[in-house]
Scaffold this motif. Structure first.
Motif, PDB file in Angstrom:
ATOM      1  N   ALA A 163       0.821  -1.202   0.000  1.00  0.00           N
ATOM      2  CA  ALA A 163       0.000   0.000   0.000  1.00  0.00           C
ATOM      3  C   ALA A 163       0.859   1.258   0.000  1.00  0.00           C
ATOM      4  O   ALA A 163       0.433   2.303  -0.452  1.00  0.00           O
ATOM      5  N   ARG A 164       2.078   1.164   0.466  1.00  0.00           N
ATOM      6  CA  ARG A 164       2.928   2.337   0.593  1.00  0.00           C
ATOM      7  C   ARG A 164       3.851   2.527  -0.606  1.00  0.00           C
ATOM      8  O   ARG A 164       4.580   3.500  -0.658  1.00  0.00           O
ATOM      9  N   ARG A 165       3.837   1.612  -1.560  1.00  0.00           N
ATOM     10  CA  ARG A 165       4.711   1.772  -2.733  1.00  0.00           C
ATOM     11  C   ARG A 165       4.203   2.910  -3.605  1.00  0.00           C
ATOM     12  O   ARG A 165       3.052   2.906  -4.011  1.00  0.00           O
ATOM     13  N   PRO A 166       5.082   3.837  -3.918  1.00  0.00           N
ATOM     14  CA  PRO A 166       4.649   4.972  -4.737  1.00  0.00           C
ATOM     15  C   PRO A 166       4.692   4.665  -6.227  1.00  0.00           C
ATOM     16  O   PRO A 166       5.316   3.710  -6.667  1.00  0.00           O
ATOM     17  N   VAL A 167       4.046   5.522  -6.978  1.00  0.00           N
ATOM     18  CA  VAL A 167       4.214   5.573  -8.422  1.00  0.00           C
ATOM     19  C   VAL A 167       5.235   6.685  -8.668  1.00  0.00           C
ATOM     20  O   VAL A 167       5.104   7.776  -8.123  1.00  0.00           O
ATOM     21  N   VAL A 168       6.258   6.387  -9.445  1.00  0.00           N
ATOM     22  CA  VAL A 168       7.306   7.361  -9.737  1.00  0.00           C
ATOM     23  C   VAL A 168       7.267   7.688 -11.226  1.00  0.00           C
ATOM     24  O   VAL A 168       7.281   6.788 -12.060  1.00  0.00           O
TER      25      VAL A 168
ATOM     26  N   ARG B  97      -5.315   6.911   0.397  1.00  0.00           N
ATOM     27  CA  ARG B  97      -5.518   5.676   1.173  1.00  0.00           C
ATOM     28  C   ARG B  97      -6.971   5.213   1.158  1.00  0.00           C
ATOM     29  O   ARG B  97      -7.236   4.018   1.133  1.00  0.00           O
ATOM     30  N   ILE B  98      -7.886   6.172   1.162  1.00  0.00           N
ATOM     31  CA  ILE B  98      -9.302   5.823   1.233  1.00  0.00           C
ATOM     32  C   ILE B  98      -9.743   4.974   0.038  1.00  0.00           C
ATOM     33  O   ILE B  98     -10.697   4.207   0.126  1.00  0.00           O
ATOM     34  N   LEU B  99      -9.040   5.085  -1.086  1.00  0.00           N
ATOM     35  CA  LEU B  99      -9.390   4.320  -2.281  1.00  0.00           C
ATOM     36  C   LEU B  99      -8.808   2.909  -2.270  1.00  0.00           C
ATOM     37  O   LEU B  99      -9.161   2.094  -3.126  1.00  0.00           O
ATOM     38  N   GLY B 100      -7.897   2.634  -1.332  1.00  0.00           N
ATOM     39  CA  GLY B 100      -7.324   1.301  -1.194  1.00  0.00           C
ATOM     40  C   GLY B 100      -6.670   0.805  -2.470  1.00  0.00           C
ATOM     41  O   GLY B 100      -6.089   1.576  -3.232  1.00  0.00           O
ATOM     42  N   PRO B 101      -6.816  -0.502  -2.749  1.00  0.00           N
ATOM     43  CA  PRO B 101      -6.170  -1.095  -3.927  1.00  0.00           C
ATOM     44  C   PRO B 101      -6.640  -0.484  -5.247  1.00  0.00           C
ATOM     45  O   PRO B 101      -5.871  -0.358  -6.188  1.00  0.00           O
ATOM     46  N   VAL B 102      -7.890  -0.056  -5.322  1.00  0.00           N
ATOM     47  CA  VAL B 102      -8.408   0.548  -6.548  1.00  0.00           C
ATOM     48  C   VAL B 102      -7.637   1.833  -6.863  1.00  0.00           C
ATOM     49  O   VAL B 102      -7.271   2.085  -8.014  1.00  0.00           O
ATOM     50  N   GLY B 103      -7.371   2.630  -5.840  1.00  0.00           N
ATOM     51  CA  GLY B 103      -6.611   3.864  -6.032  1.00  0.00           C
ATOM     52  C   GLY B 103      -5.188   3.583  -6.476  1.00  0.00           C
ATOM     53  O   GLY B 103      -4.659   4.269  -7.364  1.00  0.00           O
ATOM     54  N   ARG B 104      -4.567   2.577  -5.875  1.00  0.00           N
ATOM     55  CA  ARG B 104      -3.188   2.241  -6.249  1.00  0.00           C
ATOM     56  C   ARG B 104      -3.120   1.765  -7.695  1.00  0.00           C
ATOM     57  O   ARG B 104      -2.242   2.170  -8.451  1.00  0.00           O
ATOM     58  N   ILE B 105      -4.062   0.930  -8.083  1.00  0.00           N
ATOM     59  CA  ILE B 105      -4.092   0.431  -9.465  1.00  0.00           C
ATOM     60  C   ILE B 105      -4.376   1.585 -10.421  1.00  0.00           C
ATOM     61  O   ILE B 105      -3.726   1.724 -11.459  1.00  0.00           O
ATOM     62  N   GLY B 106      -5.322   2.436 -10.068  1.00  0.00           N
ATOM     63  CA  GLY B 106      -5.659   3.572 -10.917  1.00  0.00           C
ATOM     64  C   GLY B 106      -4.481   4.505 -11.129  1.00  0.00           C
ATOM     65  O   GLY B 106      -4.210   4.941 -12.251  1.00  0.00           O
ATOM     66  N   LEU B 107      -3.750   4.790 -10.046  1.00  0.00           N
ATOM     67  CA  LEU B 107      -2.587   5.667 -10.162  1.00  0.00           C
ATOM     68  C   LEU B 107      -1.516   5.026 -11.043  1.00  0.00           C
ATOM     69  O   LEU B 107      -0.905   5.686 -11.873  1.00  0.00           O
TER      70      LEU B 107
END
Length: 160
Positions: free
Chosen positions: A8-13, A122-132
């Protein structure tokens, strides 16, 4: 920290590089002309500096950012200020992270490295991470376009 927390903490660079046809001082002036950043950062508009401080660590500003059909009001704060070489801002809005710009003088002008390290809400959880992550290639293209526009502004400013 569990494996899920680390993921969850891995950024998009997103990182772009360019050679700009003017000295770092000219580039720095354009980068830190807060209300006019939309002249070269075409996905952003409505820049506002919060408070009287215009230079240095602690400058805060807001802008509306539109990428991939998404629109957000992004608040930033300058966390590193080493003119005319290094500018680091922290994203304090919906998307968290940091943007870092490094300027290096070279014979042809200035070598610029722009790196954004972004965390989905964070509120978007995995969906937010995938979207980003899915937006990262689009952000790469947008930032490359921004640098092309900035290159033209540097050329104009350096020649006058």
């Amino acid at each position: 920290m569990s494996g899920d927390d680390r993921h969850a903490r891995r950024p998009v660079v997103v990182e772009v590089l360019d050679t700009l046809p003017g000295p770092p001082e000219v580039v720095w002036e354009l980068l830190t002309d807060w209300e006019h950043q939309g002249d070269w950062m075409l996905e952003a508009s409505g820049f506002e500096v919060s408070g009287e401080q215009r230079e240095g660590v602690g400058v805060e500003a807001k802008a509306t950012v539109r990428i991939g059909g998404l629109r957000t009001r992004d608040r930033i704060r300058v966390s590193m200020w080493e003119p005319p070489r290094i500018l680091v801002i922290d994203h304090l809005g919906w998307v968290k992270g940091a943007g870092e710009i490094q300027l290096v003088p070279i014979r042809e002008g200035t070598r610029m490295r722009w790196r954004e390290t972004l965390f989905a809400p964070r509120i978007l959880g995995p969906v937010g991470r995938i979207g980003l992550r899915l937006l990262a290639p689009l952000m790469q293209r947008i930032f490359q376009r921004d640098l092309k526009v900035l290159r033209g502004l540097v050329r104009l400013r350096a020649s006058s």
